[in-house]
Design a protein around this motif. Structure first.
Motif, PDB file in Angstrom:
ATOM      1  N   ASP A 164     -19.123  -1.584   7.431  1.00 43.00           N
ATOM      2  CA  ASP A 164     -18.000  -2.079   8.228  1.00 43.00           C
ATOM      3  C   ASP A 164     -16.722  -1.651   7.517  1.00 43.00           C
ATOM      4  O   ASP A 164     -16.290  -2.267   6.542  1.00 43.00           O
ATOM      5  CB  ASP A 164     -18.104  -3.606   8.341  1.00 43.00           C
ATOM      6  CG  ASP A 164     -16.959  -4.229   9.139  1.00 43.00           C
ATOM      7  OD1 ASP A 164     -15.917  -3.567   9.327  1.00 43.00           O
ATOM      8  OD2 ASP A 164     -17.107  -5.386   9.551  1.00 43.00           O
ATOM      9  N   ARG A 165     -16.152  -0.573   8.019  1.00 45.55           N
ATOM     10  CA  ARG A 165     -15.007   0.007   7.340  1.00 45.55           C
ATOM     11  C   ARG A 165     -13.786  -0.912   7.401  1.00 45.55           C
ATOM     12  O   ARG A 165     -13.066  -1.075   6.425  1.00 45.55           O
ATOM     13  CB  ARG A 165     -14.680   1.362   7.985  1.00 45.55           C
ATOM     14  CG  ARG A 165     -13.772   2.149   7.120  1.00 45.55           C
ATOM     15  CD  ARG A 165     -13.493   3.530   7.642  1.00 45.55           C
ATOM     16  NE  ARG A 165     -12.353   4.030   6.903  1.00 45.55           N
ATOM     17  CZ  ARG A 165     -11.843   5.224   7.036  1.00 45.55           C
ATOM     18  NH1 ARG A 165     -12.374   6.075   7.879  1.00 45.55           N
ATOM     19  NH2 ARG A 165     -10.810   5.584   6.336  1.00 45.55           N
ATOM     20  N   GLY A 166     -13.563  -1.513   8.565  1.00 47.86           N
ATOM     21  CA  GLY A 166     -12.386  -2.361   8.749  1.00 47.86           C
ATOM     22  C   GLY A 166     -12.403  -3.562   7.811  1.00 47.86           C
ATOM     23  O   GLY A 166     -11.361  -3.988   7.310  1.00 47.86           O
ATOM     24  N   ASN A 167     -13.582  -4.119   7.590  1.00 47.78           N
ATOM     25  CA  ASN A 167     -13.668  -5.273   6.697  1.00 47.78           C
ATOM     26  C   ASN A 167     -14.129  -4.885   5.304  1.00 47.78           C
ATOM     27  O   ASN A 167     -14.380  -5.755   4.471  1.00 47.78           O
ATOM     28  CB  ASN A 167     -14.588  -6.334   7.309  1.00 47.78           C
ATOM     29  CG  ASN A 167     -13.953  -6.936   8.545  1.00 47.78           C
ATOM     30  OD1 ASN A 167     -12.838  -7.443   8.481  1.00 47.78           O
ATOM     31  ND2 ASN A 167     -14.625  -6.833   9.677  1.00 47.78           N
ATOM     32  N   ARG A 168     -14.228  -3.582   5.077  1.00 45.01           N
ATOM     33  CA  ARG A 168     -14.624  -3.052   3.772  1.00 45.01           C
ATOM     34  C   ARG A 168     -15.850  -3.768   3.223  1.00 45.01           C
ATOM     35  O   ARG A 168     -15.801  -4.353   2.130  1.00 45.01           O
ATOM     36  CB  ARG A 168     -13.473  -3.212   2.769  1.00 45.01           C
ATOM     37  CG  ARG A 168     -12.490  -2.082   2.824  1.00 45.01           C
ATOM     38  CD  ARG A 168     -11.566  -2.157   1.609  1.00 45.01           C
ATOM     39  NE  ARG A 168     -10.295  -1.517   1.853  1.00 45.01           N
ATOM     40  CZ  ARG A 168      -9.139  -1.921   1.339  1.00 45.01           C
ATOM     41  NH1 ARG A 168      -9.087  -2.963   0.538  1.00 45.01           N
ATOM     42  NH2 ARG A 168      -8.036  -1.268   1.602  1.00 45.01           N
ATOM     43  N   CYS A 187     -16.085  -1.059 -14.986  1.00 46.17           N
ATOM     44  CA  CYS A 187     -15.805  -2.504 -14.973  1.00 46.17           C
ATOM     45  C   CYS A 187     -14.432  -2.840 -15.526  1.00 46.17           C
ATOM     46  O   CYS A 187     -13.817  -3.820 -15.118  1.00 46.17           O
ATOM     47  CB  CYS A 187     -16.843  -3.259 -15.774  1.00 46.17           C
ATOM     48  SG  CYS A 187     -18.516  -2.963 -15.219  1.00 46.17           S
ATOM     49  N   ASP A 235     -18.801  -9.381  -8.807  1.00 46.41           N
ATOM     50  CA  ASP A 235     -17.515  -9.446  -8.110  1.00 46.41           C
ATOM     51  C   ASP A 235     -17.569  -8.852  -6.710  1.00 46.41           C
ATOM     52  O   ASP A 235     -16.627  -9.016  -5.935  1.00 46.41           O
ATOM     53  CB  ASP A 235     -16.442  -8.708  -8.923  1.00 46.41           C
ATOM     54  CG  ASP A 235     -16.232  -9.337 -10.290  1.00 46.41           C
ATOM     55  OD1 ASP A 235     -16.267 -10.575 -10.364  1.00 46.41           O
ATOM     56  OD2 ASP A 235     -16.054  -8.598 -11.270  1.00 46.41           O
ATOM     57  N   ARG A 259     -19.006 -13.354   5.180  1.00 44.40           N
ATOM     58  CA  ARG A 259     -18.549 -11.986   5.429  1.00 44.40           C
ATOM     59  C   ARG A 259     -17.037 -11.868   5.220  1.00 44.40           C
ATOM     60  O   ARG A 259     -16.483 -10.771   5.331  1.00 44.40           O
ATOM     61  CB  ARG A 259     -18.856 -11.593   6.873  1.00 44.40           C
ATOM     62  CG  ARG A 259     -20.294 -11.217   7.132  1.00 44.40           C
ATOM     63  CD  ARG A 259     -20.494 -10.949   8.604  1.00 44.40           C
ATOM     64  NE  ARG A 259     -19.841  -9.720   9.024  1.00 44.40           N
ATOM     65  CZ  ARG A 259     -20.435  -8.537   9.051  1.00 44.40           C
ATOM     66  NH1 ARG A 259     -21.694  -8.426   8.691  1.00 44.40           N
ATOM     67  NH2 ARG A 259     -19.787  -7.470   9.453  1.00 44.40           N
ATOM     68  N   THR A 260     -16.396 -12.977   4.968  1.00 43.21           N
ATOM     69  CA  THR A 260     -14.943 -12.943   4.796  1.00 43.21           C
ATOM     70  C   THR A 260     -14.606 -12.650   3.338  1.00 43.21           C
ATOM     71  O   THR A 260     -15.417 -12.862   2.440  1.00 43.21           O
ATOM     72  CB  THR A 260     -14.331 -14.304   5.191  1.00 43.21           C
ATOM     73  OG1 THR A 260     -15.013 -15.336   4.474  1.00 43.21           O
ATOM     74  CG2 THR A 260     -14.490 -14.545   6.678  1.00 43.21           C
ATOM     75  N   VAL A 261     -13.374 -12.173   3.125  1.00 43.42           N
ATOM     76  CA  VAL A 261     -12.934 -11.866   1.775  1.00 43.42           C
ATOM     77  C   VAL A 261     -12.896 -13.145   0.934  1.00 43.42           C
ATOM     78  O   VAL A 261     -13.334 -13.170  -0.202  1.00 43.42           O
ATOM     79  CB  VAL A 261     -11.532 -11.212   1.801  1.00 43.42           C
ATOM     80  CG1 VAL A 261     -11.073 -10.876   0.398  1.00 43.42           C
ATOM     81  CG2 VAL A 261     -11.533  -9.974   2.685  1.00 43.42           C
ATOM     82  N   LYS A 262     -12.339 -14.192   1.521  1.00 45.72           N
ATOM     83  CA  LYS A 262     -12.213 -15.458   0.812  1.00 45.72           C
ATOM     84  C   LYS A 262     -13.120 -16.504   1.453  1.00 45.72           C
ATOM     85  O   LYS A 262     -13.445 -16.412   2.632  1.00 45.72           O
ATOM     86  CB  LYS A 262     -10.760 -15.950   0.865  1.00 45.72           C
ATOM     87  CG  LYS A 262      -9.827 -15.168  -0.025  1.00 45.72           C
ATOM     88  CD  LYS A 262      -8.402 -15.310   0.417  1.00 45.72           C
ATOM     89  CE  LYS A 262      -7.762 -16.589  -0.103  1.00 45.72           C
ATOM     90  NZ  LYS A 262      -6.341 -16.654   0.324  1.00 45.72           N
ATOM     91  N   ARG A 273     -14.253  -1.269  -1.985  1.00 46.11           N
ATOM     92  CA  ARG A 273     -12.842  -0.954  -2.204  1.00 46.11           C
ATOM     93  C   ARG A 273     -12.526   0.373  -1.531  1.00 46.11           C
ATOM     94  O   ARG A 273     -13.422   1.153  -1.235  1.00 46.11           O
ATOM     95  CB  ARG A 273     -12.558  -0.838  -3.702  1.00 46.11           C
ATOM     96  CG  ARG A 273     -12.710  -2.147  -4.452  1.00 46.11           C
ATOM     97  CD  ARG A 273     -12.323  -1.962  -5.905  1.00 46.11           C
ATOM     98  NE  ARG A 273     -10.957  -1.501  -5.999  1.00 46.11           N
ATOM     99  CZ  ARG A 273      -9.908  -2.296  -6.216  1.00 46.11           C
ATOM    100  NH1 ARG A 273     -10.086  -3.581  -6.399  1.00 46.11           N
ATOM    101  NH2 ARG A 273      -8.702  -1.805  -6.288  1.00 46.11           N
ATOM    102  N   PRO A 274     -11.245   0.620  -1.313  1.00 42.07           N
ATOM    103  CA  PRO A 274     -10.905   1.960  -0.835  1.00 42.07           C
ATOM    104  C   PRO A 274     -11.262   2.990  -1.903  1.00 42.07           C
ATOM    105  O   PRO A 274     -11.179   2.693  -3.097  1.00 42.07           O
ATOM    106  CB  PRO A 274      -9.390   1.894  -0.624  1.00 42.07           C
ATOM    107  CG  PRO A 274      -8.922   0.720  -1.412  1.00 42.07           C
ATOM    108  CD  PRO A 274     -10.063  -0.238  -1.492  1.00 42.07           C
ATOM    109  N   ASP A 301      -5.142   5.865 -11.248  1.00 43.88           N
ATOM    110  CA  ASP A 301      -3.960   5.250 -10.648  1.00 43.88           C
ATOM    111  C   ASP A 301      -3.239   6.276  -9.760  1.00 43.88           C
ATOM    112  O   ASP A 301      -3.649   7.421  -9.683  1.00 43.88           O
ATOM    113  CB  ASP A 301      -3.032   4.809 -11.784  1.00 43.88           C
ATOM    114  CG  ASP A 301      -2.389   3.473 -11.465  1.00 43.88           C
ATOM    115  OD1 ASP A 301      -2.212   3.183 -10.282  1.00 43.88           O
ATOM    116  OD2 ASP A 301      -2.079   2.745 -12.415  1.00 43.88           O
ATOM    117  N   ARG A 302      -2.134   5.862  -9.134  1.00 44.87           N
ATOM    118  CA  ARG A 302      -1.415   6.777  -8.249  1.00 44.87           C
ATOM    119  C   ARG A 302      -0.823   7.974  -8.997  1.00 44.87           C
ATOM    120  O   ARG A 302      -0.653   9.034  -8.424  1.00 44.87           O
ATOM    121  CB  ARG A 302      -0.295   6.039  -7.511  1.00 44.87           C
ATOM    122  CG  ARG A 302      -0.874   5.185  -6.433  1.00 44.87           C
ATOM    123  CD  ARG A 302       0.111   4.611  -5.466  1.00 44.87           C
ATOM    124  NE  ARG A 302      -0.680   3.797  -4.547  1.00 44.87           N
ATOM    125  CZ  ARG A 302      -0.965   4.159  -3.294  1.00 44.87           C
ATOM    126  NH1 ARG A 302      -0.526   5.290  -2.792  1.00 44.87           N
ATOM    127  NH2 ARG A 302      -1.706   3.383  -2.537  1.00 44.87           N
TER     128      ARG A 302
END
Lengths: 467, 467
Positions: free
Chosen positions: B105-109, B158, B166, B186-189, B218-219, B287-288
């Motif tokens: 589920d990409r939208g909900n990662r 890690c 996690d 299935r929710t994040v929190k 994660r992305p 990182d970016r």
């Protein structure tokens, strides 16, 4: 007879505590009878005790256990599910005086503290060492770390930094019979045995009383920048959220305000907000290049159909953007103030999978119309965690009943969308019937078994979480 | 008599499984008798079963429970603590055929999968959707998600991305009596009730059999860059680690190799490595702006006294830097190959507070000298999680005994430094006596109580974790 029995255990309590740690005056009892949840029943405690040490907490539990007296642990009573509400004749165990920060270890990025430290007190103390304790519930100025751990508190930052549970390395807990146990570790990683630490996190004082916590910290984030976007529909705002997440952005806040909330905040006079928009997104980024990230997110908002986008150019403007979110509660309190009787703005807490956010908001709007209620919905869009807030007069039996039914309808809708009845406020008394609907029967039976294992006499916060 | 009793339950097993799911040929039994830990005793299973569905797993547990037959759940047997070792006459329950990815589920990662999916299989599948499952144990090519969850696996990432625990949102678990329960969400929190999900994570098959997992993702991170620094002492390397962490850098890998390891890898011919250095740090940033970050970290290494620093200019060079870390196991295997008998390179797993890293490395070097052993120490410096590896001949009784004593001395030193006996490999059989030394008696008693609650007949992986 009853009196003399009570005297026996109250005398026993006094024997192990200083005289200013046992309170039975009517005013103190009344002030400690409930937390901030309006719908949950609350009794009058027999005594309020305010120990200063773990040994004193052990003494309280030993007396309570020996005499079968319920113990209700309490922090700042900012909870929103009745988890800290007193039972008639109970001992309210206030941890507010156990408020010392015991150690800040910069090299290992951890802090050790007592449960009564406020979230703000802890955050400020570690910030002075260049460190960061992310969990930031709305009540952070007053709420305690012990309470945060007991309910599994969250906040705005969770979308990037996770929830309280993610920061608890280890605990010292006084069990129902007064035994002190230590769980967890001081190391970043560790898998030695079952994860008892996580079992106590979120157990709302029903399994043990937290008397010390070892918390991991993060490096202080760099400067952040914020932006604000307004949308013609909740669906468009939901699409923007999906695009932001889908592109791999990790903002440090990603907050959504529905139409009602947007109007309420615009009405108190926020200059960047049009009260006509159907939804408002507020985004904060604290990455290494926040300007680039907010710019990219602003573009995604425009693509999703945002009618107005404000990107902060500097810290000053950023603060003003974030004020729009901070003004939600004052704005709703102003709404409440216009009501007669005993007005309240009670904040619900339901989380759904992120992709169902817009649908959930639309359903809440329908529930508001159906029950003839003023419901403002605001929340942590990045986590799918919404806080529908009903503003109503508690003294009006019809409004009270409609509000109660609306909250039930909202939880039902949340569950139907694959969500959970609580993202960060906990179960307490308020949601214990709903917990039965969310959990499968086997999981519920295991939870009851764990409760019985750790508190066979049922003295620890009885009737909370599990009925 | 014994045979006919055995036949009764084996027949009952066969009645609910396909004929190719019950194995009792000597070769299959032998192959499934143990995981990858050399010191732990292993028996011969009566049967190996290879179900394909949760219903079939339930059938196996129901039969085992009814007949009091121990069940040992197994994944890829890459574990390093004997947690998957068979008992004589047990049912080995291999989950390898339950290897379907049920949903991405990409939208909900999130991803939902069966336990037998390999870590690599899952990582590749979600990467195709632009998503990232961070946990990356060394055995990631073969080890299963079920095994990762059962032991609470970690890996190089890690330090930035956390451990397996996690990422576990929810589980389906078959209990000792065959009941199927679902935990989590299935929710994040979510904070609805006690955290049973975390209780099963790291429980090494002693509380239930994981038949499905819902994992958060994660992305996919952007391109990374690596660097390598060599130091004249472990202390200097430890100071560099402290400086990197202290400045708030969050590299995606921060690995340390001691002198022995550095020489072993240099000897197999890594071009960037001098075999004379006392310690080597390998750092990766995703990182970016990874170039800026590795440059800043390189400077911190120089300040801490690095004698040689190599910063990768591009992805190609970055790969070569990281090769130095990847070559550790092959290099140690080459060391082992020079030994007679049954040589092994057994990897220990102890974590200490980050600030005690250098001290721990020095103590391990002393332990190696004292026991006349070749010990290479490598590990996740950013987490304080080290893997001292003894290369020795298991067929040599003296070497075996010295190695065993050295492992004990290493764990003792780790605990004395405020650490834990296991950062990411688990307890299994290998460390169950040490678990008693790490945990406080009350915590141990609660753990035993939970085991008894969930497995009153003691059929689930008996003798693992708890003695």
């Amino acid at each position: 007879m009853t009196t003399s029995v009570e005297l026996t255990w109250v005398s026993a309590l006094r024997a192990g505590l200083a005289s200013d740690m046992v309170h039975d005056d009517a005013d103190t009892l009344e002030r400690h009878s409930r937390d901030s949840a309006p719908f949950s029943p609350a009794g009058t405690p027999a005594v309020v005790v305010t120990p200063e040490t773990a040994e004193q907490v052990r003494h309280v539990l030993r007396v309570a256990h020996a005499h079968g007296v319920p113990v209700v642990p309490q922090g700042a009573r900012t909870g929103l599910a009745g988890a800290a509400n007193a039972d008639d004749g109970c001992i309210v165990l206030s941890l507010l005086r156990m408020n010392r920060i015991l150690e800040i270890d910069r090299g290992n990025r951890l802090v050790r503290c007592e449960p009564g430290v406020t979230n703000r007190g802890l955050s400020d103390a570690v910030a002075a060492h260049g460190l960061f304790f992310p969990p930031d519930p709305a009540s952070w100025n007053d709420c305690t770390i012990g309470g945060n751990i007991a309910v599994g508190a969250g906040g705005l930052c969770c979308v990037k930094y996770g929830v309280t549970a993610d920061y608890v390395l280890g605990l010292s807990v006084v069990l129902a019979d007064g035994e002190l146990v230590r769980t967890g570790r001081r190391t970043v990683k560790g898998v030695a045995g079952y994860d008892l630490t996580r079992l106590f996190v979120g157990s709302e004082g029903t399994l043990g009383v937290i008397v010390e916590a070892t918390l991991s910290l993060r490096p202080a984030p760099g400067p952040s920048l914020a932006m604000l976007a307004q949308f013609p529909s909740a669906t468009a705002a939901g699409e923007a959220v999906a695009a932001i997440i889908g592109r791999g952005h990790v903002p440090s806040a990603l907050e959504l305000m529905d139409q009602v909330t947007t109007r309420a905040v615009a009405d108190v006079g926020h200059p960047m907000l049009s009260g006509d928009a159907a939804a408002t997104l507020i985004v904060e980024c604290d990455d290494r290049d926040p300007a680039a990230e907010v710019a990219a997110i602003a573009e995604l908002c425009r693509t999703a159909g945002a009618v107005a986008v404000t990107v902060a150019a500097d810290q000053e403007e950023s603060k003003r953007v974030l004020d729009a979110r901070r003004l939600v509660l004052p704005a709703l309190q102003r709404q409440a103030a216009s009501l007669p009787g005993r007005p309240t703005a009670f904040i619900e807490d339901v989380a759904v999978p992120r992709t169902r956010l817009a649908e959930f908001i639309d359903r809440i709007a329908l529930i508001a119309a159906e029950h003839d209620l003023y419901i403002s919905t605001v929340g942590h869009a990045g986590d799918g965690n919404l806080h529908p807030t009903v503003v109503f007069d508690q003294a009006d039996p019809s409004a009270f009943a409609r509000a109660e039914r609306a909250y039930d309808a909202i939880m039902e809708a949340g569950l139907a969308l694959g969500g959970t009845i609580t993202g960060e406020h906990g179960v307490g008394i308020l949601k214990r019937e709903w917990l039965r609907r969310e959990l499968d029967p086997g999981a519920l039976r295991i939870q009851q078994g764990i409760k019985n294992l750790l508190d066979p006499e049922g003295v620890l916060n009885p009737g909370k979480v599990l009925a």
